[in-house]
Design a protein around this motif. Structure first.
Motif, PDB file in Angstrom:
ATOM      1  N   LEU A 233       0.839  -1.208   0.000  1.00  0.00           N
ATOM      2  CA  LEU A 233       0.000   0.000   0.000  1.00  0.00           C
ATOM      3  C   LEU A 233       0.868   1.250   0.000  1.00  0.00           C
ATOM      4  CD1 LEU A 233      -2.850  -1.076   2.447  1.00  0.00           C
ATOM      5  CD2 LEU A 233      -3.162  -0.295   0.081  1.00  0.00           C
ATOM      6  N   GLU A 234       1.981   1.216   0.728  1.00  0.00           N
ATOM      7  CA  GLU A 234       2.887   2.362   0.769  1.00  0.00           C
ATOM      8  C   GLU A 234       3.532   2.591  -0.610  1.00  0.00           C
ATOM      9  OE1 GLU A 234       3.376   4.766   2.605  1.00  0.00           O
ATOM     10  OE2 GLU A 234       5.236   5.541   1.747  1.00  0.00           O
ATOM     11  N   ILE A 235       3.914   1.507  -1.295  1.00  0.00           N
ATOM     12  CA  ILE A 235       4.495   1.642  -2.645  1.00  0.00           C
ATOM     13  C   ILE A 235       3.449   2.213  -3.613  1.00  0.00           C
ATOM     14  CG2 ILE A 235       5.455   0.358  -4.621  1.00  0.00           C
ATOM     15  CD1 ILE A 235       7.401   0.567  -2.294  1.00  0.00           C
ATOM     16  N   MET A 236       2.217   1.737  -3.528  1.00  0.00           N
ATOM     17  CA  MET A 236       1.174   2.241  -4.425  1.00  0.00           C
ATOM     18  C   MET A 236       0.847   3.703  -4.109  1.00  0.00           C
ATOM     19  SD  MET A 236       0.796  -0.176  -6.524  1.00  0.00           S
ATOM     20  CE  MET A 236      -0.533   0.435  -7.555  1.00  0.00           C
ATOM     21  N   ARG A 237       0.864   4.062  -2.816  1.00  0.00           N
ATOM     22  CA  ARG A 237       0.597   5.456  -2.450  1.00  0.00           C
ATOM     23  C   ARG A 237       1.693   6.371  -3.007  1.00  0.00           C
ATOM     24  NH1 ARG A 237       2.284   9.171   0.039  1.00  0.00           N
ATOM     25  NH2 ARG A 237       4.031   7.973   0.892  1.00  0.00           N
TER      26      ARG A 237
END
Ligand SMILES: [Zn+2]
Length: 318
Positions: A233-237
């Motif tokens: 989720l952090e990479i996608m954000r």
């Protein structure tokens, strides 16, 4: 007979051909892998053979069609109808492809690069129907872009407008495929997602499904994000934030009512689009952000053929 158009899609991995009506409904289509050793003349012959088969399937003759349009996987000189080069195949410098196709097929022909063709296809047949001012991005292994202004492709002075993938978003960022640093493509494309995820997984203190993979791909990151994986989720954000930075500049420059995002990475869905919409509010002027919507592309795998068809409609009108 209704007006029918032929769309040709010349990509690095695939040749595709389809017949569609003026509303973009595909009657018949076909695809083959691209032979990386084939020369332009061979490709024209392959497309001609495929087109005859597709015509037979649709129950029409080639000469019954109104025009042919070509979505080409590389830069073109649009007014000249000539390819500049190809990112994937050898021997495609300065090929007069519009003239070759027009002569072989006996039809009026038009050609543009695949991102511009896809932008037009989404504008007239897909997610952008009803929008006259539209910015299109394809986010996959690379990032391509197309600009629609007043219903037409904006090509710039030398057919090179719309290269949003090579806008600098971080001057000291990673090296891009174009050789420069910190382009949007180097910060948000499929390979960038995979690379950032690999680096982050090595340093991530917590649990993550990505740490257990032998090879981390952009698709794996998107799937893990959808399952609630905190690292993914952090990479996608971060990806969404980088995209919004580039799109925000485009939105402030062009004031479109719609940004359409296609390509493999766009299939990540809300784990990408949610944070992207939120970040766009920070990177675009309030008035421009309020005027614009961000939507996934609607045409899927048919976008190449329908890009050709959309160009063919303009060839007929022009
Ligand atoms: Zn670049």
């Amino acid at each position: 007979m209704a007006d029918l158009y032929l769309g040709l899609d010349i990509g690095g991995t695939k040749l595709a051909v389809g017949i569609a009506n003026a509303e973009g409904r595909v009657l018949a289509d076909a695809a083959e892998p691209t032979d990386p050793t084939s020369r332009p003349g061979d490709v024209v012959e392959a497309l001609y053979r495929m087109s005859q088969a597709v015509c037979a399937k649709a129950g029409v003759g080639l000469r019954d069609l109104r025009a042919v349009g070509i979505s080409y996987g590389g830069p073109v000189d649009y007014p000249a109808g000539v390819t500049v080069t190809c990112h994937h195949l050898q021997g495609w410098e300065n090929v007069p492809l519009v003239r070759m196709i027009a002569e072989r097929f006996g039809l009026p022909a038009a050609m543009d690069n695949d991102a511009n063709a896809a932008a037009l296809a989404e504008a007239v047949f897909g997610a952008g129907r009803g929008h006259t001012h539209l910015l299109y991005l394809t986010v996959s292994s690379g990032i391509g872009g197309g600009i629609i202004i007043e219903g037409e492709i904006y090509r710039g002075a030398t057919s090179m407008a719309g290269e949003i993938g090579h806008m600098t978003v971080k001057p000291d960022g990673p090296v891009c495929t174009c050789g420069r640093r910190g382009c949007l493509e180097a910060m948000a494309s499929g390979w960038s997602i995979a690379r950032r995820a690999q680096e982050a997984a090595a340093a991530w203190p917590g649990e993550s499904a990505l740490k257990r993979l032998a090879e981390i791909t952009a698709q794996a990151v998107a799937q893990a994000a959808e399952a609630g994986d905190a690292l993914a989720l952090e990479i996608m954000r971060e990806t969404a934030d980088n995209l919004a930075f580039g799109i925000g500049a485009g939105v402030n420059l062009l004031n479109p009512t719609l940004v359409v995002i296609g390509g493999g990475v766009s299939q990540a869905g809300e784990v990408l689009f949610g944070p992207l919409r939120e970040a766009l509010g920070r990177y675009a002027l309030k008035e421009n952000a309020q005027a614009v919507r961000v939507a996934p592309a609607a045409l899927g795998a048919q976008v190449g053929v329908l890009g050709g068809v959309a160009l063919a409609r303009s060839a007929r009108a022009g």
